[in-house]
Design an enzyme around this catalytic site. Structure first.
Site, PDB file in Angstrom:
ATOM      1  N   LYS A 126      -0.248   9.538  -5.535  1.00  0.00           N
ATOM      2  CA  LYS A 126      -1.229   9.989  -4.525  1.00  0.00           C
ATOM      3  C   LYS A 126      -1.193   9.008  -3.364  1.00  0.00           C
ATOM      4  CE  LYS A 126      -4.413  13.186  -4.049  1.00  0.00           C
ATOM      5  NZ  LYS A 126      -4.495  14.516  -4.684  1.00  0.00           N
ATOM      6  N   ASP A 166      -4.097  17.222   0.759  1.00  0.00           N
ATOM      7  CA  ASP A 166      -5.342  17.020  -0.001  1.00  0.00           C
ATOM      8  C   ASP A 166      -6.440  17.061   1.074  1.00  0.00           C
ATOM      9  OD1 ASP A 166      -6.281  16.107  -2.911  1.00  0.00           O
ATOM     10  OD2 ASP A 166      -7.480  14.947  -1.512  1.00  0.00           O
TER      11      ASP A 166
HETATM   12  P1  NDP Z   1     -10.194  20.212   2.634  1.00  0.00           P
HETATM   13  O1  NDP Z   1     -10.110  19.038   3.521  1.00  0.00           O
HETATM   14  O2  NDP Z   1      -9.480  21.460   2.985  1.00  0.00           O
HETATM   15  O3  NDP Z   1     -11.714  20.608   2.375  1.00  0.00           O
HETATM   16  C1  NDP Z   1     -12.633  19.698   1.842  1.00  0.00           C
HETATM   17  C2  NDP Z   1     -14.011  20.326   1.916  1.00  0.00           C
HETATM   18  O4  NDP Z   1     -14.935  19.501   1.255  1.00  0.00           O
HETATM   19  C3  NDP Z   1     -14.504  20.464   3.338  1.00  0.00           C
HETATM   20  O5  NDP Z   1     -15.339  21.573   3.421  1.00  0.00           O
HETATM   21  C4  NDP Z   1     -15.264  19.171   3.564  1.00  0.00           C
HETATM   22  O6  NDP Z   1     -16.264  19.271   4.561  1.00  0.00           O
HETATM   23  C5  NDP Z   1     -15.865  18.968   2.203  1.00  0.00           C
HETATM   24  N1  NDP Z   1     -15.981  17.515   1.943  1.00  0.00           N
HETATM   25  C6  NDP Z   1     -14.998  16.604   1.916  1.00  0.00           C
HETATM   26  N2  NDP Z   1     -15.454  15.385   1.679  1.00  0.00           N
HETATM   27  C7  NDP Z   1     -16.776  15.522   1.562  1.00  0.00           C
HETATM   28  C8  NDP Z   1     -17.802  14.614   1.306  1.00  0.00           C
HETATM   29  N3  NDP Z   1     -17.563  13.289   1.135  1.00  0.00           N
HETATM   30  N4  NDP Z   1     -19.053  15.097   1.224  1.00  0.00           N
HETATM   31  C9  NDP Z   1     -19.289  16.423   1.397  1.00  0.00           C
HETATM   32  N5  NDP Z   1     -18.342  17.339   1.649  1.00  0.00           N
HETATM   33  C10 NDP Z   1     -17.104  16.886   1.713  1.00  0.00           C
HETATM   34  O7  NDP Z   1      -9.717  19.685   1.198  1.00  0.00           O
HETATM   35  P2  NDP Z   1      -9.274  20.533  -0.069  1.00  0.00           P
HETATM   36  O8  NDP Z   1     -10.024  21.812  -0.139  1.00  0.00           O
HETATM   37  O9  NDP Z   1      -7.811  20.539  -0.108  1.00  0.00           O
HETATM   38  O10 NDP Z   1      -9.758  19.573  -1.248  1.00  0.00           O
HETATM   39  C11 NDP Z   1     -11.023  19.705  -1.882  1.00  0.00           C
HETATM   40  C12 NDP Z   1     -10.971  19.039  -3.248  1.00  0.00           C
HETATM   41  O11 NDP Z   1      -9.963  19.677  -4.051  1.00  0.00           O
HETATM   42  C13 NDP Z   1     -10.597  17.551  -3.251  1.00  0.00           C
HETATM   43  O12 NDP Z   1     -11.254  16.920  -4.327  1.00  0.00           O
HETATM   44  C14 NDP Z   1      -9.106  17.571  -3.534  1.00  0.00           C
HETATM   45  O13 NDP Z   1      -8.657  16.357  -4.102  1.00  0.00           O
HETATM   46  C15 NDP Z   1      -9.029  18.711  -4.531  1.00  0.00           C
HETATM   47  N6  NDP Z   1      -7.737  19.366  -4.716  1.00  0.00           N
HETATM   48  C16 NDP Z   1      -7.041  19.886  -3.659  1.00  0.00           C
HETATM   49  C17 NDP Z   1      -5.845  20.526  -3.875  1.00  0.00           C
HETATM   50  C18 NDP Z   1      -5.084  21.192  -2.778  1.00  0.00           C
HETATM   51  O14 NDP Z   1      -4.063  21.799  -3.061  1.00  0.00           O
HETATM   52  N7  NDP Z   1      -5.521  21.119  -1.538  1.00  0.00           N
HETATM   53  C19 NDP Z   1      -5.256  20.623  -5.221  1.00  0.00           C
HETATM   54  C20 NDP Z   1      -6.108  20.111  -6.254  1.00  0.00           C
HETATM   55  C21 NDP Z   1      -7.282  19.496  -5.985  1.00  0.00           C
HETATM   56  P3  NDP Z   1     -15.882  19.355   6.122  1.00  0.00           P
HETATM   57  O15 NDP Z   1     -15.501  20.788   6.369  1.00  0.00           O
HETATM   58  O16 NDP Z   1     -17.126  18.946   6.809  1.00  0.00           O
HETATM   59  O17 NDP Z   1     -14.748  18.410   6.318  1.00  0.00           O
HETATM   60  O1  2IT Z   2      -4.925  17.011  -6.195  1.00  0.00           O
HETATM   61  C1  2IT Z   2      -3.909  17.720  -6.128  1.00  0.00           C
HETATM   62  O2  2IT Z   2      -3.366  18.167  -7.148  1.00  0.00           O
HETATM   63  C2  2IT Z   2      -3.366  18.033  -4.805  1.00  0.00           C
HETATM   64  N1  2IT Z   2      -3.952  17.630  -3.798  1.00  0.00           N
HETATM   65  C3  2IT Z   2      -2.099  18.815  -4.676  1.00  0.00           C
HETATM   66  C4  2IT Z   2      -0.902  17.929  -4.866  1.00  0.00           C
HETATM   67  C5  2IT Z   2       0.432  18.570  -4.609  1.00  0.00           C
HETATM   68  O3  2IT Z   2       1.423  17.823  -4.716  1.00  0.00           O
HETATM   69  O4  2IT Z   2       0.522  19.760  -4.329  1.00  0.00           O
END
Ligand code: NDP
Ligand code: 2IT
Length: 444
Positions: A126, A166
């Protein structure tokens, strides 16, 4: 002292200032006790847990860039290459002001087990930065990404380490990062996943984490004599994972009624309008107040609060430690019977324990959000073959992977006498494959 306790004490002593990393390690090692005890002497002699909890390599670097006013800015960059026993390091990059070494190490540690659970040949890593893309112009984001990659390129490659998105890293950022890698390496290879569809990206990668979360949730409910159709679902977050979780929840006949961002949350009794949410968050990059303005039936609240809405199923999809003990109590009191994590470690340890003790089906993120990285691995496969599969092909493989993950963790929990404890099941199933590969490869 048991070997698990020794290993936990060592992690605590060596990383006293890393609460998130300690939390993630504690959750995993606690639930591995039964497995470790069976083979305690061998594992201890081989220092397996010490190796498992120590990253193979950590890269930390300075990221200087120039903002639109001509001011030089400096951010911290990180890549934690945690474990390559079963494949090249694989895992996302997070750009958010809260990023520090503890956060990246917890995410990298979780990723090792998650990637193992997918059944695909990917190790865990990561990275990220405390850079905040919010409010920056495209040119500033590009300047940052180019500087970040100018250092990172030395440590990554299609067969070495393959980053992805992420929090704060989506299609725009991956595009700039890929362009700079190609330029300085003179190499067109699948070094990143989540790429755009015109330059090596996979169909369905954008949707994969959210869709995968719902495929697994549906299977978990089915195997427990329940169904998703007709149920009210509460979702946190309004980013990549939340948007496509909401979209798939609708497609599977459920009704998602909330979403949230870092400043507030929406309750929409008619169900979240996905097209509007995409417009507000993916196109305009605006606040959720814009959603409420365009949708008179929806209510916007400042701060946190989605877990106070009565629901059957809760899907935390924003960030770590966003569902705390008080929230768990409210969910149980309101009749919620299933929680599946879309985010990484969104539920605190005491909240998880409370949900499990009160009979709530609980699936940890390393299993339920594995669809994103699994589809990233499918993107790597397509890049290696120089082929592109159709949306339907990728989506069908994703669904198979998620259903298999659930059955594997269910079986592991049963085998070790912890039926229904999907946290233990996921940790055990993820661990066994990595431990076996580490053992076979000797002391490295
Ligand atoms: P994005 O940046 O697309 O979205 C994150 C969302 O969460 C936004 O709406 C953001 O608000 C909100 N957010 C982020 N940080 C905070 C905080 N500290 N307090 C309150 N709200 C918060 O990220 P993802 O959707 O990609 O990721 C979301 C979660 O999923 C994370 O934990 C990530 O590690 C996990 N994840 C992501 C994967 C992926 O493929 N993208 C795969 C597996 C897990 P705002 O709109 O205001 O920024
Ligand atoms: O937390 C996660 O698994 C991710 N943000 C996706 C990682 C990836 O390599 O697609």
């Amino acid at each position: 002292m048991s070997y698990v306790d020794e290993a936990l004490a060592r992690v605590k002593k060596q990383n006293p200032d890393q609460p998130e990393f300690n939390q993630a390690v504690y959750e995993v090692l606690e639930s591995l006790r039964a497995v470790i005890e069976k083979n305690e002497d061998t594992y201890r002699r081989n220092a397996l847990l010490e190796r498992l909890t120590t990253p193979e390599r950590i890269v930390m670097f300075r990221v200087p860039w120039v903002d639109d006013k001509g001011q030089v800015q400096v951010n911290n960059g990180y890549r934690v290459q945690f474990n390559s026993a079963i494949g090249p390091y694989k895992g996302g990059l997070r750009f958010h002001p809260s990023v520090n070494l503890s956060v990246i190490k917890f995410l990298g540690f979780e990723q090792v087990f998650k990637n193992s659970l997918t059944g695909l040949p990917i190790g865990g890593g990561k990275g990220g930065s405390d850079f905040d893309p919010k409010g920056k112009s495209d040119r500033e984001v590009m300047a940052f990404c180019q500087s970040f990659m100018t250092e990172l390129y030395k440590y990554i490659g299609a067969d070495t380490d393959v980053p992805a998105g992420d929090i704060g890293v989506g299609g725009r950022e991956i595009g700039y990062l890929f362009g700079q890698y190609k330029r300085i390496r003179s190499l067109y290879e699948g070094v990143l996943t989540g790429k755009g569809l015109t330059y090596g990206g996979s169909l369905a990668r954008t949707q994969a984490t959210g869709y995968g979360l719902l495929y697994l949730t549906e299977e978990m409910l089915k195997c427990n004599g329940k169904e998703l159709a007709g149920k009210t679902v509460v979702v946190s977050g309004a980013g990549n994972v939340a948007i496509y979780a909401i979209e798939k929840a609708w497609q599977l006949g459920a009704k998602p009624v909330t979403c949230s961002d870092s400043t507030g949350w929406i309750y929409d009794p008619e169900g979240i309008d996905v097209a509007l949410l995409k417009e507000v968050k993916e196109v305009k990059r605006a606040r959720l107040t814009e959603y409420a303005k365009a949708r008179p039936g929806a209510v916007y609240h400042e701060g946190k609060g989605v877990w106070s809405v009565k629901c059957d199923v809760a899907l935390p999809c924003a960030t770590q430690n966003e569902l705390l003990l008080e929230d768990a109590k409210t969910l149980v009191a309101n009749g919620c019977f299933a929680v599946a994590e879309g985010a990484n470690m969104p539920t605190s340890l005491d909240a998880t324990a409370y949900l499990q003790e009160h009979g709530v089906l609980f699936c940890p993120g390393k299993a339920s959000n594995a669809g994103g990285v699994a589809t990233s691995a499918l993107e790597m496969t397509q890049n290696s073959q120089r082929l592109s599969w159709t949306f339907e092909e990728v989506d069908a493989k994703l669904k198979d992977i998620m259903v298999n993950i659930f059955h594997n963790l269910d079986a592991a929990a049963k085998e070790y006498g912890m039926e229904g404890n999907y946290v233990a099941g996921a940790n055990i199933a993820g661990f066994l494959k990595v431990a076996n590969a580490m053992d076979a490869q000797g002391i490295v």
